[in-house]
Motif scaffolding. Structure first.
Motif, PDB file in Angstrom:
ATOM      1  N   LEU A  34       7.924 -15.081  27.651  1.00  0.00           N
ATOM      2  CA  LEU A  34       8.729 -14.415  26.621  1.00  0.00           C
ATOM      3  C   LEU A  34       9.678 -15.380  25.927  1.00  0.00           C
ATOM      4  O   LEU A  34       9.815 -15.341  24.692  1.00  0.00           O
ATOM      5  N   GLU A  35      10.334 -16.237  26.678  1.00  0.00           N
ATOM      6  CA  GLU A  35      11.273 -17.182  26.060  1.00  0.00           C
ATOM      7  C   GLU A  35      10.556 -18.140  25.127  1.00  0.00           C
ATOM      8  O   GLU A  35      11.054 -18.473  24.054  1.00  0.00           O
ATOM      9  N   LYS A  36       9.376 -18.572  25.535  1.00  0.00           N
ATOM     10  CA  LYS A  36       8.578 -19.454  24.672  1.00  0.00           C
ATOM     11  C   LYS A  36       8.165 -18.712  23.405  1.00  0.00           C
ATOM     12  O   LYS A  36       8.154 -19.283  22.306  1.00  0.00           O
ATOM     13  N   ALA A  37       7.836 -17.424  23.545  1.00  0.00           N
ATOM     14  CA  ALA A  37       7.471 -16.614  22.374  1.00  0.00           C
ATOM     15  C   ALA A  37       8.640 -16.528  21.403  1.00  0.00           C
ATOM     16  O   ALA A  37       8.458 -16.670  20.183  1.00  0.00           O
ATOM     17  N   PHE A  38       9.848 -16.311  21.924  1.00  0.00           N
ATOM     18  CA  PHE A  38      11.038 -16.263  21.066  1.00  0.00           C
ATOM     19  C   PHE A  38      11.233 -17.597  20.342  1.00  0.00           C
ATOM     20  O   PHE A  38      11.510 -17.631  19.141  1.00  0.00           O
ATOM     21  N   GLU A  72      10.782 -21.098  15.341  1.00  0.00           N
ATOM     22  CA  GLU A  72      10.434 -22.440  14.877  1.00  0.00           C
ATOM     23  C   GLU A  72       9.177 -22.489  14.013  1.00  0.00           C
ATOM     24  O   GLU A  72       9.083 -23.305  13.090  1.00  0.00           O
ATOM     25  N   PHE A  73       8.212 -21.603  14.283  1.00  0.00           N
ATOM     26  CA  PHE A  73       6.898 -21.774  13.659  1.00  0.00           C
ATOM     27  C   PHE A  73       6.374 -20.569  12.864  1.00  0.00           C
ATOM     28  O   PHE A  73       5.421 -20.720  12.100  1.00  0.00           O
ATOM     29  N   TYR A 104      -7.683 -18.016  10.152  1.00  0.00           N
ATOM     30  CA  TYR A 104      -7.372 -16.747  10.811  1.00  0.00           C
ATOM     31  C   TYR A 104      -8.404 -16.407  11.879  1.00  0.00           C
ATOM     32  O   TYR A 104      -9.484 -16.981  11.938  1.00  0.00           O
ATOM     33  N   GLY A 105      -8.017 -15.475  12.740  1.00  0.00           N
ATOM     34  CA  GLY A 105      -8.887 -15.059  13.833  1.00  0.00           C
ATOM     35  C   GLY A 105      -8.063 -14.735  15.061  1.00  0.00           C
ATOM     36  O   GLY A 105      -6.831 -14.807  15.050  1.00  0.00           O
ATOM     37  N   HIS A 106      -8.768 -14.357  16.146  1.00  0.00           N
ATOM     38  CA  HIS A 106      -8.085 -14.013  17.395  1.00  0.00           C
ATOM     39  C   HIS A 106      -7.677 -15.286  18.136  1.00  0.00           C
ATOM     40  O   HIS A 106      -8.165 -15.578  19.228  1.00  0.00           O
ATOM     41  N   CYS A 107      -6.801 -16.039  17.513  1.00  0.00           N
ATOM     42  CA  CYS A 107      -6.354 -17.306  18.099  1.00  0.00           C
ATOM     43  C   CYS A 107      -4.892 -17.202  18.516  1.00  0.00           C
ATOM     44  O   CYS A 107      -4.053 -16.717  17.772  1.00  0.00           O
ATOM     45  N   ARG A 108      -4.621 -17.673  19.717  1.00  0.00           N
ATOM     46  CA  ARG A 108      -3.234 -17.702  20.181  1.00  0.00           C
ATOM     47  C   ARG A 108      -2.480 -18.853  19.510  1.00  0.00           C
ATOM     48  O   ARG A 108      -3.089 -19.747  18.920  1.00  0.00           O
ATOM     49  N   PHE A 109      -1.173 -18.826  19.637  1.00  0.00           N
ATOM     50  CA  PHE A 109      -0.361 -19.940  19.154  1.00  0.00           C
ATOM     51  C   PHE A 109      -0.856 -21.231  19.816  1.00  0.00           C
ATOM     52  O   PHE A 109      -1.122 -21.259  21.012  1.00  0.00           O
ATOM     53  N   GLY A 110      -0.982 -22.286  19.020  1.00  0.00           N
ATOM     54  CA  GLY A 110      -1.377 -23.578  19.558  1.00  0.00           C
ATOM     55  C   GLY A 110      -2.558 -24.203  18.846  1.00  0.00           C
ATOM     56  O   GLY A 110      -2.812 -25.406  19.002  1.00  0.00           O
ATOM     57  N   ILE A 111      -3.255 -23.421  18.036  1.00  0.00           N
ATOM     58  CA  ILE A 111      -4.422 -23.962  17.334  1.00  0.00           C
ATOM     59  C   ILE A 111      -4.030 -25.053  16.337  1.00  0.00           C
ATOM     60  O   ILE A 111      -4.840 -25.888  15.957  1.00  0.00           O
ATOM     61  N   HIS A 112      -2.764 -25.087  15.953  1.00  0.00           N
ATOM     62  CA  HIS A 112      -2.286 -26.103  15.006  1.00  0.00           C
ATOM     63  C   HIS A 112      -2.401 -27.520  15.574  1.00  0.00           C
ATOM     64  O   HIS A 112      -2.337 -28.501  14.818  1.00  0.00           O
ATOM     65  N   LYS A 113      -2.579 -27.639  16.878  1.00  0.00           N
ATOM     66  CA  LYS A 113      -2.624 -28.964  17.505  1.00  0.00           C
ATOM     67  C   LYS A 113      -3.802 -29.800  17.030  1.00  0.00           C
ATOM     68  O   LYS A 113      -3.799 -31.021  17.182  1.00  0.00           O
ATOM     69  N   LEU A 147      -4.624 -29.893  13.885  1.00  0.00           N
ATOM     70  CA  LEU A 147      -4.366 -30.188  12.478  1.00  0.00           C
ATOM     71  C   LEU A 147      -3.487 -31.427  12.340  1.00  0.00           C
ATOM     72  O   LEU A 147      -2.647 -31.711  13.195  1.00  0.00           O
ATOM     73  N   SER A 148      -3.663 -32.140  11.235  1.00  0.00           N
ATOM     74  CA  SER A 148      -2.823 -33.308  10.963  1.00  0.00           C
ATOM     75  C   SER A 148      -1.849 -33.011   9.814  1.00  0.00           C
ATOM     76  O   SER A 148      -1.069 -33.876   9.431  1.00  0.00           O
ATOM     77  N   LYS A 149      -1.924 -31.783   9.271  1.00  0.00           N
ATOM     78  CA  LYS A 149      -1.080 -31.398   8.146  1.00  0.00           C
ATOM     79  C   LYS A 149      -0.059 -30.365   8.585  1.00  0.00           C
ATOM     80  O   LYS A 149      -0.209 -29.727   9.630  1.00  0.00           O
ATOM     81  N   PRO A 150       1.001 -30.167   7.796  1.00  0.00           N
ATOM     82  CA  PRO A 150       1.998 -29.139   8.117  1.00  0.00           C
ATOM     83  C   PRO A 150       1.355 -27.750   8.179  1.00  0.00           C
ATOM     84  O   PRO A 150       0.331 -27.494   7.544  1.00  0.00           O
ATOM     85  N   PHE A 151       1.957 -26.854   8.926  1.00  0.00           N
ATOM     86  CA  PHE A 151       1.387 -25.525   9.144  1.00  0.00           C
ATOM     87  C   PHE A 151       2.505 -24.503   9.306  1.00  0.00           C
ATOM     88  O   PHE A 151       3.678 -24.848   9.502  1.00  0.00           O
ATOM     89  N   LYS A 152       2.131 -23.233   9.225  1.00  0.00           N
ATOM     90  CA  LYS A 152       3.046 -22.134   9.516  1.00  0.00           C
ATOM     91  C   LYS A 152       2.213 -20.955  10.005  1.00  0.00           C
ATOM     92  O   LYS A 152       1.059 -20.793   9.616  1.00  0.00           O
TER      93      LYS A 152
END
Length: 247
Positions: free
Chosen positions: A142-146, A151-152, A59-68, A70-75
């Motif tokens: 906005l479309e990417k946010a939707f 998806e995630f 957790y933290g002030h991180c935008r979408f994309g920090i999962h990149k 990781l090598s494990k599944p995420f949500k």
């Protein structure tokens, strides 16, 4: 505390948008996962392979994309707030916190001057910042946010429906104890109607994407609540009554 099996569980990523009750949510998250299996996003690149393997939540002030990384599944989960209310809260929070990077500006200017100054400086916190976080793009999309929401994101909560949002997180993420004490609440601040109308209009103009995102997420949240079982709806009402008494 849950005894999560790291071999099967996805890593939870709480993308904390500033001034959306994040401190309170982190308090709840801390009760769901092992202490050593939670990390702040700033530390993710310092973890060893063994630590990454045991990771359960970020957790933290991180935008979408920090999962990149990781090598494990995420949500993901996040919390949105009425865009104008979030900005008003940002000003009054900065004004009373000397350690805040905008404190000097917030104490120097009144609200109207502060907003005009920060916008003139291109401060992203005042222009579609929530869309920027959810889309993961430097220029809010906005479309990417939707797309990302569908998806995630397990839950995109709404701060003005906080108990409902937390309860859905419990339901969808198999959480247990979701009791909480409100943290970092900005008190003694005016309402929108008490602030300059031209400044309110300017903020609405500059945050059209955030307003659309907020309304979209709120409608989805209501639909998810309506889709709960009768038993879960009863539990939700009991949870809301309990927090109202304690609040």
């Amino acid at each position: 505390m849950k005894q999560n099996s790291n071999q099967t569980k996805e890593i939870l990523i709480f993308s904390h948008i500033p001034k959306t009750a994040g401190s309170t949510i982190r308090q709840i998250i801390d009760k769901q996962y092992h202490k050593k299996a939670i990390t702040r996003h700033q530390k993710i690149n310092t973890l060893t392979e063994a630590q990454l393997e045991q990771l359960e939540a970020i957790y933290g002030h991180c935008r979408f994309g920090i999962h990149k990384v990781l090598s494990k599944p995420f949500k993901y989960i996040t919390m949105l707030r009425d865009p104008i209310e979030r900005i008003i809260s940002t000003y009054y929070y900065a004004k009373r916190r000397p350690q805040n990077r905008m404190h000097q500006s917030a104490t120097k200017y009144d609200f109207k001057e502060f907003i005009e100054h920060e916008l003139s400086q291109g401060n992203p916190a005042f222009e579609n910042h929530q869309t920027r976080f959810v889309s993961g793009e430097k220029n809010p999309d906005l479309e990417k946010a939707f797309e990302n929401i569908h998806e995630f994101y397990s839950v995109v909560g709404i701060m003005e429906m906080f108990d409902e949002s937390i309860f859905l997180m419990k339901e969808f993420l198999d959480w247990e104890d979701i009791s909480y004490v409100k943290e970092n609440v900005t008190s003694k601040r005016p309402k929108q109607d008490d602030l300059p109308k031209d400044t309110m209009m300017l903020l609405k103009e500059k945050n059209q994407l955030d307003i659309k995102l907020y309304n979209y997420a709120k409608q989805k949240l209501v639909e998810d609540i309506n889709g709960l079982t009768r038993k879960s709806k009863q539990e939700l009402e009991a949870y809301k009554r309990q927090n109202k008494r304690e609040g």
